[in-house]
Each structure stands twice: as structure tokens, then as C-alpha cells.
Scaffold this active site. Sequence first.
Site, PDB file in Angstrom:
ATOM      1  N   ASP A  70       5.005-111.422 -45.295  1.00 25.76           N
ATOM      2  CA  ASP A  70       4.956-110.037 -45.577  1.00 25.76           C
ATOM      3  C   ASP A  70       4.163-109.809 -46.859  1.00 25.76           C
ATOM      4  OD1 ASP A  70       6.183-108.255 -43.485  1.00 25.76           O
ATOM      5  OD2 ASP A  70       8.254-109.377 -44.322  1.00 25.76           O
ATOM      6  N   GLU A 112       2.078-103.419 -52.235  1.00 25.71           N
ATOM      7  CA  GLU A 112       2.746-102.421 -52.878  1.00 25.71           C
ATOM      8  C   GLU A 112       3.977-102.700 -53.215  1.00 25.71           C
ATOM      9  OE1 GLU A 112       1.955 -97.713 -52.589  1.00 25.71           O
ATOM     10  OE2 GLU A 112       3.038 -98.699 -50.905  1.00 25.71           O
ATOM     11  N   ASP A 113       4.828-103.535 -52.488  1.00 24.89           N
ATOM     12  CA  ASP A 113       6.085-103.652 -52.616  1.00 24.89           C
ATOM     13  C   ASP A 113       6.687-104.306 -54.148  1.00 24.89           C
ATOM     14  OD1 ASP A 113       7.177-102.137 -50.569  1.00 24.89           O
ATOM     15  OD2 ASP A 113       6.456-103.749 -49.066  1.00 24.89           O
ATOM     16  N   CYS A 142       1.061 -99.655 -48.328  1.00 22.57           N
ATOM     17  CA  CYS A 142       1.685-100.814 -48.665  1.00 22.57           C
ATOM     18  C   CYS A 142       0.719-101.935 -49.001  1.00 22.57           C
ATOM     19  CB  CYS A 142       2.631-101.419 -47.432  1.00 22.57           C
ATOM     20  SG  CYS A 142       3.845-100.246 -46.962  1.00 22.57           S
ATOM     21  N   ARG A 153      16.685-100.621 -48.888  1.00 27.55           N
ATOM     22  CA  ARG A 153      16.197-101.683 -49.717  1.00 27.55           C
ATOM     23  C   ARG A 153      16.209-101.291 -51.084  1.00 27.55           C
ATOM     24  NH1 ARG A 153      11.764-104.648 -47.057  1.00 27.55           N
ATOM     25  NH2 ARG A 153      12.620-104.803 -44.893  1.00 27.55           N
ATOM     26  N   ARG A 178      11.444-112.008 -49.120  1.00 29.32           N
ATOM     27  CA  ARG A 178      10.390-111.410 -49.768  1.00 29.32           C
ATOM     28  C   ARG A 178      10.407-111.641 -51.336  1.00 29.32           C
ATOM     29  NH1 ARG A 178       7.781-105.967 -47.959  1.00 29.32           N
ATOM     30  NH2 ARG A 178       5.981-107.094 -49.086  1.00 29.32           N
ATOM     31  N   HIS A 217      10.835 -97.324 -45.805  1.00 25.81           N
ATOM     32  CA  HIS A 217      10.757 -97.000 -47.179  1.00 25.81           C
ATOM     33  C   HIS A 217      10.538 -95.266 -47.245  1.00 25.81           C
ATOM     34  CE1 HIS A 217       9.204-101.426 -48.243  1.00 25.81           C
ATOM     35  NE2 HIS A 217      10.437-101.165 -48.731  1.00 25.81           N
TER      36      HIS A 217
HETATM   37  N1  GLY Z   1       7.514-105.880 -42.815  1.00 22.78           N
HETATM   38  C1  GLY Z   1       7.626-105.241 -44.146  1.00 22.78           C
HETATM   39  C2  GLY Z   1       8.885-105.138 -44.447  1.00 22.78           C
HETATM   40  O1  GLY Z   1       9.817-105.169 -43.841  1.00 22.78           O
HETATM   41  O2  GLY Z   1       9.317-105.494 -45.695  1.00 22.78           O
END
Ligand code: GLY
Length: 264
Positions: free
Chosen positions: A62, A67-68, A254, A134, A87, A167
Site C-alpha cells: 500500500d 498521504e497516510d 492518498c 484506523r 503498513r 478514512h
Molecule cells: N489500501 C489502503 C489501506 O487500506 O490502507
Amino acid sequence: MYKFEKAVVRTPADSFAEGITPGLFGKADPELAKIQHKKYIQALRQCGLEVIVLEPDNDFPDSCFVEDPVIVTDRVAILTNFHAPTRKGEVDRILPVIKDIYGSHIERIEGTGTVEGGDICQVENHFFIGLSQRTNEEGACQLAAILKKYGFTSSIISIRALPEILHLKTCMSYIGENTFILQKAILKESELAPFKKIVVPDNEGYASNCIRVNDTVILPEGFDETIKQTRAAGFNVLETPMSEFMKQDGGLSCLSLRIPKLNL
Ligand code: GLY
């Protein structure tokens, strides 16, 4: 609206299709994702940005969703703390380029606090912090304190009652001129009462994640009713193909960190 000068993106990995997704739209094709990613970069360049393109990272399927792991502002960059176990390592992998840009002006969400950048929506000097599957209360609290230290305000919007929304920015995007593009599900949110709203049709929910870059709103290609309404509201629109990213539950925002002129 801030004027943006540069963007950071990461080329999709060969392992892209192994990322987190509910799989509602079929299996993603990494090669097509790479072609679409090049078009996304072209769109950012067309909006006047210098684009820094990072190498693909096969360890993190991912990782093109840059951006995450970081929240970027004109005053500070804030490293996030993933909830998603697969991640977590992405923060360290993006840190070198963030250090190049921000030097020592970097903060971090720590410990049991989780925040993912897709849950953070900036409107001028105010940040809406999404509580989601999240991003948790502890993370939101840490982030609010960091933002306050740098002269920003913040408030919370919970999307926990909408488990199908990954998100906060999956369902709402600020496009400048006091206007949001959003899904019906978030229309009645009291924090958004002062804003003008473009509501996407039920069959165009994916288009509620989009970006304003300088004079242009970039929207996913093929979401014709949303594009029509956005143009009718007076915005310049650029379209870019996003089918493979949609399959991986990733939105248009993202795919980049958009960085304004720094004021460190
Ligand atoms: N595929 C993006 C996420 O779930 O973080």
C-alpha cells in the site's frame, strides 16, 4: 487556499494488488496502476507542482498511498502511527524525503495513539480529524496538541458509524472557496454546517475523494455527474484515471503529499 509548490509520490509496487482491500471492485492490475500513476503525476505537474517520485517499495503493497504516513503543513511535518499492521513500516520508509524537505521540523504520533493521514482534512488553518477504524481518540488527542503548538486549530468528526468508509477523506474533500465535495452519509455533520456542499450521487461515492491543487480540482475520471456539478460551481476540473487504486481502497488524495511554500 494554500498555494502548493511540490508533491511527493511513490510509484506503485509490483506487490500492489496484495494491499488491504475489501475487494469490492475486483483484482487490481499493478502494471495498469503504474500507467495510471504516471497520468496522476502529469496532472500534478499541469497544476504547477514539482513532483518528487519515490522508488516502488515491494515490502509495502500500500506504499503508493503516501498521504497516510505523514501529515504535511507549511510549518511542520507530522509522522503518523498506523493502525493497519501491514503498513506500520511505511513511516520509516518515507522519513528520508521528509527530512530532506522539513529538516528537524518533524513531529510524531506515538505509543498507543493511531492516526492515518487519510483521516486528516485541512481547511486553511483548521484541521478536521476523523475518528475511524484506523484513527483513535489517543492519536487524535496527540495530533490536536501538535497542531495547536504550531498555531493550527482542529476539531473531530467521527465516521465510526460508517464502517464501509475507510478514512474521513474517503467521503469528504475540501476544494477551496468554502466548498466541500462529499457523500450524503456525512451531509448532516454539524462541523460542516458553515460550508457550501457538492453532494456526489450515490453511484459516484468514490469521487468524494479528490484534491484541489492551486487553480484546479483533480477528480477521478468517469464520475461524470460530480465533474459536471463541480464545473457548474465554477471550478476548473482535471480528470485522471483511478480504477486500479479504487480496487485497492485508495483515493486520489492518498496518492500524494502536497506541500505548500514552507514557513518553518
Ligand atoms: N489500501 C489502503 C489501506 O487500506 O490502507
